[in-house]
Design a protein around this motif. Structure first.
Motif, PDB file in Angstrom:
ATOM      1  N   VAL A  28      38.380  39.783  40.293  1.00  0.00           N
ATOM      2  CA  VAL A  28      38.915  39.989  38.782  1.00  0.00           C
ATOM      3  C   VAL A  28      39.517  38.866  38.293  1.00  0.00           C
ATOM      4  CG1 VAL A  28      38.825  42.553  39.125  1.00  0.00           C
ATOM      5  CG2 VAL A  28      40.830  41.330  39.021  1.00  0.00           C
ATOM      6  N   VAL A  29      39.225  38.407  36.967  1.00  0.00           N
ATOM      7  CA  VAL A  29      39.785  37.172  36.304  1.00  0.00           C
ATOM      8  C   VAL A  29      40.712  37.970  35.046  1.00  0.00           C
ATOM      9  CG1 VAL A  29      39.445  34.967  35.289  1.00  0.00           C
ATOM     10  CG2 VAL A  29      37.969  35.901  37.198  1.00  0.00           C
ATOM     11  N   LEU A  30      41.870  37.176  34.867  1.00  0.00           N
ATOM     12  CA  LEU A  30      42.632  37.633  34.013  1.00  0.00           C
ATOM     13  C   LEU A  30      42.487  37.071  32.654  1.00  0.00           C
ATOM     14  CD1 LEU A  30      45.756  38.656  35.929  1.00  0.00           C
ATOM     15  CD2 LEU A  30      43.909  40.119  35.437  1.00  0.00           C
ATOM     16  N   THR A  31      42.856  37.700  31.469  1.00  0.00           N
ATOM     17  CA  THR A  31      43.056  36.610  30.337  1.00  0.00           C
ATOM     18  C   THR A  31      44.051  35.995  30.171  1.00  0.00           C
ATOM     19  OG1 THR A  31      44.042  38.476  29.070  1.00  0.00           O
ATOM     20  CG2 THR A  31      41.663  38.472  28.938  1.00  0.00           C
ATOM     21  N   ASN A  32      44.322  35.511  28.921  1.00  0.00           N
ATOM     22  CA  ASN A  32      45.474  34.502  28.768  1.00  0.00           C
ATOM     23  C   ASN A  32      46.984  35.068  29.045  1.00  0.00           C
ATOM     24  OD1 ASN A  32      43.748  32.525  27.970  1.00  0.00           O
ATOM     25  ND2 ASN A  32      44.301  32.533  26.024  1.00  0.00           N
ATOM     26  N   ASN A  33      47.795  34.385  29.876  1.00  0.00           N
ATOM     27  CA  ASN A  33      48.873  34.850  30.047  1.00  0.00           C
ATOM     28  C   ASN A  33      48.882  35.966  31.155  1.00  0.00           C
ATOM     29  OD1 ASN A  33      50.705  33.192  28.453  1.00  0.00           O
ATOM     30  ND2 ASN A  33      50.123  34.188  26.717  1.00  0.00           N
ATOM     31  N   ASP A  34      47.848  36.198  31.874  1.00  0.00           N
ATOM     32  CA  ASP A  34      47.368  37.138  32.807  1.00  0.00           C
ATOM     33  C   ASP A  34      47.747  38.591  32.127  1.00  0.00           C
ATOM     34  OD1 ASP A  34      47.366  35.155  34.717  1.00  0.00           O
ATOM     35  OD2 ASP A  34      49.258  35.204  35.536  1.00  0.00           O
ATOM     36  N   GLY A  35      47.154  38.680  30.851  1.00  0.00           N
ATOM     37  CA  GLY A  35      47.292  39.966  30.331  1.00  0.00           C
ATOM     38  C   GLY A  35      46.230  40.877  30.555  1.00  0.00           C
ATOM     39  N   CYS A  36      44.929  41.022  30.422  1.00  0.00           N
ATOM     40  CA  CYS A  36      44.219  42.023  30.856  1.00  0.00           C
ATOM     41  C   CYS A  36      42.871  41.352  31.784  1.00  0.00           C
ATOM     42  CB  CYS A  36      43.366  42.368  29.515  1.00  0.00           C
ATOM     43  SG  CYS A  36      44.673  42.956  27.987  1.00  0.00           S
ATOM     44  N   VAL A  37      42.370  42.254  32.169  1.00  0.00           N
ATOM     45  CA  VAL A  37      40.917  42.055  32.982  1.00  0.00           C
ATOM     46  C   VAL A  37      39.953  41.463  32.098  1.00  0.00           C
ATOM     47  CG1 VAL A  37      39.351  42.681  34.500  1.00  0.00           C
ATOM     48  CG2 VAL A  37      41.839  43.330  35.038  1.00  0.00           C
ATOM     49  N   CYS A  38      39.346  40.113  32.148  1.00  0.00           N
ATOM     50  CA  CYS A  38      38.320  40.051  31.275  1.00  0.00           C
ATOM     51  C   CYS A  38      36.916  39.532  32.126  1.00  0.00           C
ATOM     52  CB  CYS A  38      38.722  38.615  30.677  1.00  0.00           C
ATOM     53  SG  CYS A  38      38.603  37.184  31.539  1.00  0.00           S
ATOM     54  N   ALA A  39      36.957  39.489  33.468  1.00  0.00           N
ATOM     55  CA  ALA A  39      35.884  39.344  34.180  1.00  0.00           C
ATOM     56  C   ALA A  39      36.035  40.271  35.494  1.00  0.00           C
ATOM     57  CB  ALA A  39      35.466  37.886  34.473  1.00  0.00           C
ATOM     58  N   VAL A  40      34.926  40.895  35.960  1.00  0.00           N
ATOM     59  CA  VAL A  40      34.981  41.818  37.117  1.00  0.00           C
ATOM     60  C   VAL A  40      33.561  41.446  37.928  1.00  0.00           C
ATOM     61  CG1 VAL A  40      34.725  44.079  37.872  1.00  0.00           C
ATOM     62  CG2 VAL A  40      35.816  43.668  35.753  1.00  0.00           C
ATOM     63  N   SER A  41      33.630  41.054  39.249  1.00  0.00           N
ATOM     64  CA  SER A  41      32.666  40.759  39.991  1.00  0.00           C
ATOM     65  C   SER A  41      31.970  42.042  40.466  1.00  0.00           C
ATOM     66  CB  SER A  41      33.108  40.199  41.362  1.00  0.00           C
ATOM     67  OG  SER A  41      33.643  41.046  42.240  1.00  0.00           O
ATOM     68  N   PRO A  42      30.641  41.812  40.844  1.00  0.00           N
ATOM     69  CA  PRO A  42      29.769  43.273  41.051  1.00  0.00           C
ATOM     70  C   PRO A  42      30.460  44.007  42.103  1.00  0.00           C
ATOM     71  CG  PRO A  42      28.374  41.191  41.001  1.00  0.00           C
ATOM     72  CD  PRO A  42      29.674  40.632  40.817  1.00  0.00           C
ATOM     73  N   GLU A  43      31.172  43.610  43.255  1.00  0.00           N
ATOM     74  CA  GLU A  43      31.840  44.194  44.163  1.00  0.00           C
ATOM     75  C   GLU A  43      33.065  44.966  43.620  1.00  0.00           C
ATOM     76  OE1 GLU A  43      30.235  40.609  45.823  1.00  0.00           O
ATOM     77  OE2 GLU A  43      31.385  41.006  44.262  1.00  0.00           O
ATOM     78  N   ALA A  44      33.571  44.498  42.586  1.00  0.00           N
ATOM     79  CA  ALA A  44      34.705  45.050  41.764  1.00  0.00           C
ATOM     80  C   ALA A  44      34.260  46.011  40.989  1.00  0.00           C
ATOM     81  CB  ALA A  44      35.714  44.134  41.047  1.00  0.00           C
ATOM     82  N   ARG A  45      33.047  45.946  40.237  1.00  0.00           N
ATOM     83  CA  ARG A  45      32.344  46.716  39.278  1.00  0.00           C
ATOM     84  C   ARG A  45      31.942  48.215  40.265  1.00  0.00           C
ATOM     85  NH1 ARG A  45      28.358  43.848  37.614  1.00  0.00           N
ATOM     86  NH2 ARG A  45      29.531  42.834  36.257  1.00  0.00           N
ATOM     87  N   LYS A  46      31.736  48.277  41.406  1.00  0.00           N
ATOM     88  CA  LYS A  46      31.533  49.385  42.222  1.00  0.00           C
ATOM     89  C   LYS A  46      32.778  50.178  42.317  1.00  0.00           C
ATOM     90  CE  LYS A  46      27.709  47.295  44.813  1.00  0.00           C
ATOM     91  NZ  LYS A  46      27.204  46.900  46.104  1.00  0.00           N
ATOM     92  N   LEU A  47      33.980  49.495  42.170  1.00  0.00           N
ATOM     93  CA  LEU A  47      35.264  50.047  42.266  1.00  0.00           C
ATOM     94  C   LEU A  47      35.597  50.952  40.964  1.00  0.00           C
ATOM     95  CD1 LEU A  47      37.182  47.651  44.473  1.00  0.00           C
ATOM     96  CD2 LEU A  47      36.164  49.749  45.266  1.00  0.00           C
ATOM     97  N   ASN A  48      34.843  50.547  39.722  1.00  0.00           N
ATOM     98  CA  ASN A  48      35.099  50.974  38.513  1.00  0.00           C
ATOM     99  C   ASN A  48      36.234  50.385  37.932  1.00  0.00           C
ATOM    100  OD1 ASN A  48      32.741  52.772  38.274  1.00  0.00           O
ATOM    101  ND2 ASN A  48      33.985  54.352  39.656  1.00  0.00           N
ATOM    102  N   VAL A  49      36.458  49.206  38.112  1.00  0.00           N
ATOM    103  CA  VAL A  49      37.546  48.382  37.669  1.00  0.00           C
ATOM    104  C   VAL A  49      37.092  48.113  36.119  1.00  0.00           C
ATOM    105  CG1 VAL A  49      38.941  46.316  37.641  1.00  0.00           C
ATOM    106  CG2 VAL A  49      38.076  47.247  39.663  1.00  0.00           C
ATOM    107  N   PRO A  50      37.823  48.678  35.337  1.00  0.00           N
ATOM    108  CA  PRO A  50      37.596  48.557  33.711  1.00  0.00           C
ATOM    109  C   PRO A  50      37.911  47.148  33.188  1.00  0.00           C
ATOM    110  CG  PRO A  50      39.653  49.772  33.825  1.00  0.00           C
ATOM    111  CD  PRO A  50      39.100  49.644  35.374  1.00  0.00           C
ATOM    112  N   LYS A  51      36.953  46.782  32.115  1.00  0.00           N
ATOM    113  CA  LYS A  51      37.201  45.371  31.687  1.00  0.00           C
ATOM    114  C   LYS A  51      38.374  45.755  30.599  1.00  0.00           C
ATOM    115  CE  LYS A  51      34.145  42.478  31.169  1.00  0.00           C
ATOM    116  NZ  LYS A  51      32.831  41.423  30.660  1.00  0.00           N
TER     117      LYS A  51
END
Length: 418
Positions: A28-51
């Motif tokens: 997963v990749v975070l937004t500015n200042n490590d605030g929120c999740v902005c990008a989720v790889s297909p593997e992370a999507r299978k874990l239902n990581v919300p953007k």
């Protein structure tokens, strides 16, 4: 025929390019200042990581599932995007880069040459993977909107293996029936709710509507979208990109700012950014908005903004920074924990048609600014900068999980041991 080629979870995929050890792991990749999740790889999507969920809420969950966390590495993403677009551009006679990870292609004289669009799409995917190690999806369609729909199918619907083609009414209906109406290019969530109230739930339902009637109910954009879904080309991109009417540079701080010199350093950096963007599109600004505020979630919320008017339009970073110096005493307030600051250039005019003032000498030095831009282009961003930018770096963006900038910094170039 048109095509849309875009990367799969671009930010997350870019993090894997130079780090093979995480290629099969969830990222997963975070937004500015490590605030929120902005990008989720297909593997992370299978874990239902919300953007767009705050990172602090997901931290324990990500640790439990061994998810790789990265800060936004904009330097790396921009360079990989350029490389990807250069590869994609070889496969068509007209390319329009829509965003950092999306590119429309037009094949004016290719229809008689290409027998199998599916195979051609796989050739594009293979070339991009070989030269950049970025996975992409390819969608072909007889209109830009249908190519966007085909790209959606290529990436998110089963059975397409990264490439989908809409070249007749049957293939269009098959894909559009599996898409929600909000998956159609240009149909947002708010409009989608109104369409649902009219019992229009899928993209195929939208295709079957009367364009003229829907224009009366909504807008010409909806009318053109329906016509495009029916195979009539209505949407085109400009051959020349229009200059921006306003240019802003803003950013929240990595740590709260309470010192006037830190605030000045931040605003001076924004002046350099805005000045450079103005010069890139040959524009000048008549007015500058300068603002700063504390967090709206804190007690005694503080916000101030000033509109500074220049006697002569400018794109000189030094002149912009001098404007900041003039308003800084009124902008800064002791005891305030500043959370965000920025500037905005408004009321832009073309450098070519700028009207000078007979009685007010200009402070602009175009030769100096051209030299500054040329040196920074050759030797790297920030090689030469305003002195006020260099006072402190405590206000800079927080990026605790930043990966190396493999392609833009000599110190970060990957080293291979044989």
């Amino acid at each position: 025929m048109f095509a849309l080629v875009d990367a799969v979870a671009f930010y997350a995929s870019a993090e894997k390019v130079f780090d093979p050890s995480i290629r099969k792991r969830p990222v997963v990749v975070l937004t500015n200042n490590d605030g929120c999740v902005c990008a989720v790889s297909p593997e992370a999507r299978k874990l239902n990581v919300p953007k767009f969920e705050p990172y602090f809420k997901l931290r324990k969950f990500l640790e439990q599932h061994n998810v790789v966390v990265r800060s936004s590495n904009y330097e790396l993403y921009a360079d990989l995007s350029t490389r990807m677009m250069n590869v994609i551009g070889r496969f068509c006679d007209n390319q329009y880069i829509y965003s950092i990870d999306e590119s429309f292609l037009q094949f004016t004289g290719f229809k008689s040459i290409i027998d199998d669009w599916h195979a051609y799409g796989q050739d594009i995917r293979l070339a991009v993977w070989r030269e950049t190690k970025l996975p992409v999806g390819v969608g072909f369609g007889t209109t830009p909107t249908l190519s966007k729909a085909a790209n959606h199918a290529a990436k998110k619907l089963e059975g397409y293996n990264g490439v989908a083609v809409i070249d007749d009414d049957y293939s269009a209906n098959e894909i559009l029936a599996k898409m929600e109406v909000t998956d159609v290019w240009g149909i947002g969530g708010r409009l989608g709710k109104k369409l649902n109230m009219m019992r229009i739930y899928t993209a195929l339902d939208l295709k079957k509507q009367n364009p003229k009637y829907m224009r009366k109910q909504f807008s010409v954009v909806v009318e053109r979208t329906i016509e495009e879904l029916n195979g009539q080309v209505c949407i085109s991109w400009d051959d020349v990109k229009q200059p921006k009417q306003e240019i802003f540079s803003t950013r929240s701080f990595g740590e709260r700012v309470t010192d006037v010199h830190d605030l000045k350093s931040s605003l001076s950096t924004h002046c350099s950014i805005v000045g450079k963007k103005l010069r890139e599109q040959s524009s000048m600004t008549k007015q500058l908005i300068i603002f700063a505020h504390s967090s709206p979630h804190e007690d005694n919320f503080y916000k101030r903004s000033f509109l500074y008017e220049f006697p002569v339009p400018t794109s000189d970073s030094r002149v912009l920074a001098n404007a900041v110096n003039e308003v800084l005493p009124q902008l800064f307030h002791n005891g305030v924990r500043f959370y965000k600051a920025g500037i905005g250039a408004i009321e832009l005019v073309s450098e070519q048609f700028m009207q000078a003032d007979l009685f007010t000498p200009t402070l602009n030095n175009s030769k100096l600014m051209n030299s500054l831009d040329s040196i920074n282009k050759v030797f790297g961003k920030g090689t030469i900068r305003l002195a006020s930018e260099q006072q402190t770096k405590s206000w800079e963006m927080k990026r605790d999980f930043l990966s190396p900038r493999y392609t833009t910094r000599w110190s970060d170039i990957p080293k291979i041991q044989c």
